[in-house]
Design a protein around this motif. Structure first.
Motif, PDB file in Angstrom:
ATOM      1  N   THR A  77       0.734  -1.157  -0.052  1.00  0.00           N
ATOM      2  CA  THR A  77      -0.054  -0.055  -0.059  1.00  0.00           C
ATOM      3  C   THR A  77       0.857   1.336  -0.032  1.00  0.00           C
ATOM      4  OG1 THR A  77      -1.593  -1.235   1.249  1.00  0.00           O
ATOM      5  CG2 THR A  77      -1.979   1.213   1.168  1.00  0.00           C
ATOM      6  N   VAL A 147      -6.359   9.937   3.661  1.00  0.00           N
ATOM      7  CA  VAL A 147      -7.177   9.286   4.484  1.00  0.00           C
ATOM      8  C   VAL A 147      -8.608   9.753   3.941  1.00  0.00           C
ATOM      9  CG1 VAL A 147      -8.095   9.094   6.883  1.00  0.00           C
ATOM     10  CG2 VAL A 147      -5.575   9.359   6.434  1.00  0.00           C
TER      11      VAL A 147
ATOM     12  N   ARG B 144      -0.318   8.145   8.126  1.00  0.00           N
ATOM     13  CA  ARG B 144       0.104   7.047   7.282  1.00  0.00           C
ATOM     14  C   ARG B 144      -0.619   5.804   7.590  1.00  0.00           C
ATOM     15  NH1 ARG B 144       4.912  10.419   7.564  1.00  0.00           N
ATOM     16  NH2 ARG B 144       6.024   8.750   8.998  1.00  0.00           N
ATOM     17  N   TRP B 146      -3.339   5.377   9.365  1.00  0.00           N
ATOM     18  CA  TRP B 146      -4.803   5.359   8.819  1.00  0.00           C
ATOM     19  C   TRP B 146      -4.993   5.225   7.489  1.00  0.00           C
ATOM     20  CZ3 TRP B 146      -8.840   8.523  11.857  1.00  0.00           C
ATOM     21  CH2 TRP B 146      -8.670   8.359  13.510  1.00  0.00           C
ATOM     22  N   VAL B 147      -4.131   5.822   6.579  1.00  0.00           N
ATOM     23  CA  VAL B 147      -4.260   5.634   5.373  1.00  0.00           C
ATOM     24  C   VAL B 147      -4.270   4.074   4.854  1.00  0.00           C
ATOM     25  CG1 VAL B 147      -3.097   5.869   3.024  1.00  0.00           C
ATOM     26  CG2 VAL B 147      -3.177   7.720   4.553  1.00  0.00           C
ATOM     27  N   MET B 148      -3.113   3.526   5.446  1.00  0.00           N
ATOM     28  CA  MET B 148      -3.054   2.066   5.271  1.00  0.00           C
ATOM     29  C   MET B 148      -4.218   1.312   5.678  1.00  0.00           C
ATOM     30  SD  MET B 148      -2.252  -1.014   6.503  1.00  0.00           S
ATOM     31  CE  MET B 148      -1.628  -1.051   8.054  1.00  0.00           C
ATOM     32  N   ASN B 150      -7.291   2.301   6.288  1.00  0.00           N
ATOM     33  CA  ASN B 150      -8.523   2.397   5.506  1.00  0.00           C
ATOM     34  C   ASN B 150      -8.530   2.259   4.172  1.00  0.00           C
ATOM     35  OD1 ASN B 150      -9.428   3.410   8.212  1.00  0.00           O
ATOM     36  ND2 ASN B 150      -9.845   5.506   7.648  1.00  0.00           N
ATOM     37  N   SER B 151      -7.461   1.760   3.779  1.00  0.00           N
ATOM     38  CA  SER B 151      -7.247   1.670   2.225  1.00  0.00           C
ATOM     39  C   SER B 151      -7.036  -0.108   2.076  1.00  0.00           C
ATOM     40  CB  SER B 151      -6.050   2.171   1.777  1.00  0.00           C
ATOM     41  OG  SER B 151      -5.897   3.754   1.850  1.00  0.00           O
ATOM     42  N   ALA B 152      -6.435  -0.385   2.859  1.00  0.00           N
ATOM     43  CA  ALA B 152      -5.936  -2.036   2.950  1.00  0.00           C
ATOM     44  C   ALA B 152      -6.423  -2.927   3.781  1.00  0.00           C
ATOM     45  CB  ALA B 152      -4.452  -2.048   2.866  1.00  0.00           C
TER      46      ALA B 152
END
Lengths: 249, 249
Positions: A77, A147, B144, B146-148, B150-152
């Motif tokens: 990711t 996000v 970062r 949270w990005v991971m 909520n994306s993955a």
DNA sequence: CGGAGCGTTGAGCAACGTCAAAAGACGTGG
DNA sequence: CCACGTCTTTTGACGTTGCTCAACGCTCCG
């Protein structure tokens, strides 16, 4: 990227892009510390999660991803993307240790600055230190936007928004807004950055093409209708904290 | 939160939590500048996106969300959550302008520090400046993550991981690891933070309950099997950059 | 007692993922 | 120049996750 005029050949000239947050004088102080230019081929791991770093990198040319591996043979990711003129891992200066990998996506050139020299320089220049702090905070603002994008937007808007960001940051890096820009990401890269599968990215790009917004082919991103693309992607550039609010043709 | 011993009554004692990155001496210099304690009821907008700020807030007690509104009557998206002992909007010091709203989720107490006084203090103390920089970088690292997340991650792992983070940061804030912790978030808050709908959060929490991992009821989060929860949520705390790696009972 | 807010549940559906196959793009070596 | 292998993109059929809508129960508080 390779078809482009290489950026940052003459380090005495302050480039555009993120480092544009610095004044000419500040750039003049920083530039001499940027030594040991290195080159990476696409797909190289520049530094790995957990590494202790004693230097940071300024991206001169190409694209670099900050990527979190997941599982053995699963795709990773992307938690961030860095464009020319941006520091890739300046956060490693106070943090020392990275929480993600740093991977080159294209042919890249980087300049290195050692944390020791940076430490000395910043001890004597509080304003410059605050500017570098600011640059890492713009990164954080972009993280927050990612996000939001990957949590709250549907595939079509999400990809559109991603392309808008790509456009805006490329424009900042090269100083010119263009209708056709070099685009060296593969669809799997877009997938890793948006939290979709590459199959769905393919379909979504087709949809954007059919909408007449933009098309991605042969390493080029063609923007047919920038306003339309912004609308579909609900794009507002404020979160990028661009240095100059000037209008570019 | 209200059933808890209020934190930070005596500002001369360095509290635990994020500010634990500071040394005793550094806290002693900073604490006197933290004036004008304020209280907010749940659901208050502390500061709004686009506002020009001349001060920053240290959260003393309660929970605060950084939230991006979307549409008129749609729910908003949380891009960050702040716990006691953390600065809420320290990034506004170099950035000046916020890219998101700041909203109280519970009864909160905050202390204010003006940017002018902070400016003066940091001019005279490079090390402290670097510590504050570091604290904003830990925020970025969490972004970062949270990005991971909520994306993955799928819903079950995503919610589990969120609860693990909640547990870890509460433990840091209060200095004690517990089997039962105060949990004043509604399920719609979890939904806003994880990019799910509150309906699906409800189902997911039931699943976690049935797995025997944890249960959320009556303002309490009961952790029945912390290892199991960590496993389901694939939780590794490194990204939180906790000050002390000491084991707490 | 009544209302407001929150949590729970069910049924149906849309968006997106998975798997698999095939076509195109591109460089390499003959 | 063609043949070949590799990597990327495209397309189709099908499965699954999570969303939407709607109803109902629960709790708290006036």
């Amino acid at each position: 990227m390779t078809t482009e005029q290489p950026l940052y050949h003459d380090m005495t000239v302050k480039p555009s892009g993120m480092v544009d947050h610095l004044s000419d004088a500040q750039w003049a102080k920083l530039a001499p510390l940027l030594v040991q230019h290195k080159h990476y081929a696409p797909g190289n791991v520049v530094s790995r999660r957990g590494d202790l770093l004693n230097h940071s990198l300024l991206l001169l040319d190409g694209l670099i991803a900050r990527s979190v591996p997941r599982g053995q043979r699963a795709r990773s990711t992307f938690v961030a993307l860095q464009f020319p003129g941006e520091f890739v891992d300046l956060h490693a200066f106070p943090l020392k240790r990275l929480d993600h990998d740093v991977v080159s996506l294209t042919d890249t050139r980087v300049a290195t600055v050692s944390h020791d020299t940076l430490h000395e320089l910043l001890n004597g220049d509080v304003e410059l230190a605050r500017k570098l702090w600011l640059m890492t905070l713009v990164d954080a603002s972009i993280h927050r936007h990612w996000v939001m994008r990957n949590s709250a937007m549907r595939a079509l808007a999400r990809v559109a928004n991603f392309l808008c960001e790509f456009d805006a940051r490329m424009t900042a890096a090269y100083g010119v807004e263009r209708q056709s820009l070099p685009f060296s990401l593969r669809q799997t890269d877009i997938a890793d950055a948006t939290g979709l599968t590459s199959v769905h990215v393919s379909r979504t790009l087709r949809e954007l093409r059919e909408h007449g917004c933009c098309s991605v082919t042969g390493g080029k991103l063609l923007i047919h209708d920038r306003n339309g693309l912004h609308k579909v992607g609900m794009f507002e550039a404020a979160y990028l904290y661009m240095p100059e609010p000037e209008a570019v043709i």
